[in-house]
Design a protein around this motif. Structure first.
Motif, PDB file in Angstrom:
ATOM      1  N   UNK A 177      40.836  57.454  90.820  1.00  0.00           N
ATOM      2  CA  UNK A 177      39.470  56.940  90.770  1.00  0.00           C
ATOM      3  C   UNK A 177      39.230  55.793  91.753  1.00  0.00           C
ATOM      4  N   UNK A 178      40.285  55.345  92.424  1.00  0.00           N
ATOM      5  CA  UNK A 178      40.145  54.286  93.436  1.00  0.00           C
ATOM      6  C   UNK A 178      39.653  54.938  94.725  1.00  0.00           C
ATOM      7  N   UNK A 220      46.446  41.039  84.558  1.00  0.00           N
ATOM      8  CA  UNK A 220      46.489  42.142  85.517  1.00  0.00           C
ATOM      9  C   UNK A 220      45.346  43.094  85.219  1.00  0.00           C
ATOM     10  N   UNK A 221      44.986  43.856  86.232  1.00  0.00           N
ATOM     11  CA  UNK A 221      43.944  44.858  86.066  1.00  0.00           C
ATOM     12  C   UNK A 221      44.512  46.245  86.325  1.00  0.00           C
ATOM     13  N   UNK A 222      43.830  47.259  85.823  1.00  0.00           N
ATOM     14  CA  UNK A 222      44.268  48.646  85.967  1.00  0.00           C
ATOM     15  C   UNK A 222      43.068  49.559  86.231  1.00  0.00           C
ATOM     16  N   UNK A 223      43.305  50.577  87.035  1.00  0.00           N
ATOM     17  CA  UNK A 223      42.356  51.662  87.243  1.00  0.00           C
ATOM     18  C   UNK A 223      43.160  52.869  87.709  1.00  0.00           C
ATOM     19  N   UNK A 224      42.842  54.045  87.215  1.00  0.00           N
ATOM     20  CA  UNK A 224      43.550  55.245  87.645  1.00  0.00           C
ATOM     21  C   UNK A 224      43.451  55.362  89.166  1.00  0.00           C
ATOM     22  N   UNK A 225      44.575  55.623  89.811  1.00  0.00           N
ATOM     23  CA  UNK A 225      44.605  55.686  91.273  1.00  0.00           C
ATOM     24  C   UNK A 225      43.643  56.738  91.801  1.00  0.00           C
ATOM     25  N   UNK A 250      52.979  55.611  90.185  1.00  0.00           N
ATOM     26  CA  UNK A 250      52.103  55.901  91.327  1.00  0.00           C
ATOM     27  C   UNK A 250      50.673  56.310  90.923  1.00  0.00           C
ATOM     28  N   UNK A 251      50.512  56.787  89.721  1.00  0.00           N
ATOM     29  CA  UNK A 251      49.181  57.187  89.237  1.00  0.00           C
ATOM     30  C   UNK A 251      48.317  55.998  88.840  1.00  0.00           C
ATOM     31  N   UNK A 252      48.923  54.813  88.812  1.00  0.00           N
ATOM     32  CA  UNK A 252      48.245  53.620  88.320  1.00  0.00           C
ATOM     33  C   UNK A 252      47.843  52.679  89.454  1.00  0.00           C
ATOM     34  N   UNK A 253      46.552  52.555  89.695  1.00  0.00           N
ATOM     35  CA  UNK A 253      46.088  51.468  90.535  1.00  0.00           C
ATOM     36  C   UNK A 253      46.248  50.200  89.721  1.00  0.00           C
ATOM     37  N   UNK A 300      39.216  47.986  97.303  1.00  0.00           N
ATOM     38  CA  UNK A 300      38.243  46.983  96.865  1.00  0.00           C
ATOM     39  C   UNK A 300      37.734  47.301  95.453  1.00  0.00           C
ATOM     40  N   UNK A 301      38.164  48.423  94.890  1.00  0.00           N
ATOM     41  CA  UNK A 301      37.738  48.823  93.549  1.00  0.00           C
ATOM     42  C   UNK A 301      38.031  47.729  92.528  1.00  0.00           C
ATOM     43  N   UNK A 302      37.218  47.693  91.506  1.00  0.00           N
ATOM     44  CA  UNK A 302      37.404  46.754  90.409  1.00  0.00           C
ATOM     45  C   UNK A 302      38.165  47.439  89.280  1.00  0.00           C
ATOM     46  N   UNK A 303      38.945  46.671  88.567  1.00  0.00           N
ATOM     47  CA  UNK A 303      39.703  47.190  87.431  1.00  0.00           C
ATOM     48  C   UNK A 303      38.752  47.664  86.329  1.00  0.00           C
ATOM     49  N   UNK A 304      39.135  48.724  85.644  1.00  0.00           N
ATOM     50  CA  UNK A 304      38.369  49.180  84.482  1.00  0.00           C
ATOM     51  C   UNK A 304      38.970  48.625  83.190  1.00  0.00           C
TER      52      UNK A 304
END
Length: 151
Positions: free
Chosen positions: A89-90, A82-87, A126-129, A107-111
């Motif tokens: 920042x999406x 799985x991937x993650x990025x702060x919502x 909810x804060x987690x993309x 379309x953002x890429x995971x950090x």
């Protein structure tokens, strides 16, 4: 975001709504043999989705975020990346927020990318993309618990 083993779930009951109730259900049911389905454990506040899942290539897995629900994602019998990025920042929205489905896609890429082994869980607030389902060529059973956080 939380990543841990199911055996440690009790450590998170105070901060993850619905987790304790789900774990009671999990302890009393064999989720590997139940048919794929959606089960409402507490009306629309706690929903368990039992899925026979087909993993995809990373490029085919979309970043998503929710507003009203958190996700507890549990691959039961195989590992899933799985991937993650702060919502917050999406920023590259591909599908505007759908209130009925409580989801927005990016379309953002995971950090950060990580493996969720079978028997482990990932909680996405909810804060987690998050970008689930990265498991090319794998077919496995997966549980997605949706717990309402904004009431």
């Amino acid at each position: 975001m939380i990543l841990d083993k199911l055996e440690n779930a009790a450590n998170y009951y105070d901060c993850v709504p619905g987790f304790e109730k789900f774990m009671e259900f999990y302890a009393n049911n064999d989720l590997e043999t139940l048919p794929a389905c959606k089960i409402k454990l507490d009306g629309d506040d706690l929903i368990v989705n039992i899925n026979d899942f087909k993993g995809k290539a990373e490029a085919d897995c979309r970043m998503e975020a929710h507003r009203e629900y958190l996700d507890i994602q549990i691959p039961l019998n195989d590992d899933e990346e799985m991937g993650w990025k702060a919502q917050v920042d999406c920023c590259d929205i591909t599908t505007e927020y759908n209130e009925q489905k409580d989801v927005e896609f990016y379309a953002d890429k995971a950090v950060a990318k990580f493996c969720v082994p079978a028997g482990h869980f990932a909680v996405f607030f909810p804060e987690d993309g998050h970008q689930p389902g990265i498991a090319p060529g794998k077919e496995y059973r997966k549980i997605i618990v949706k717990a309402k956080v904004n009431q």
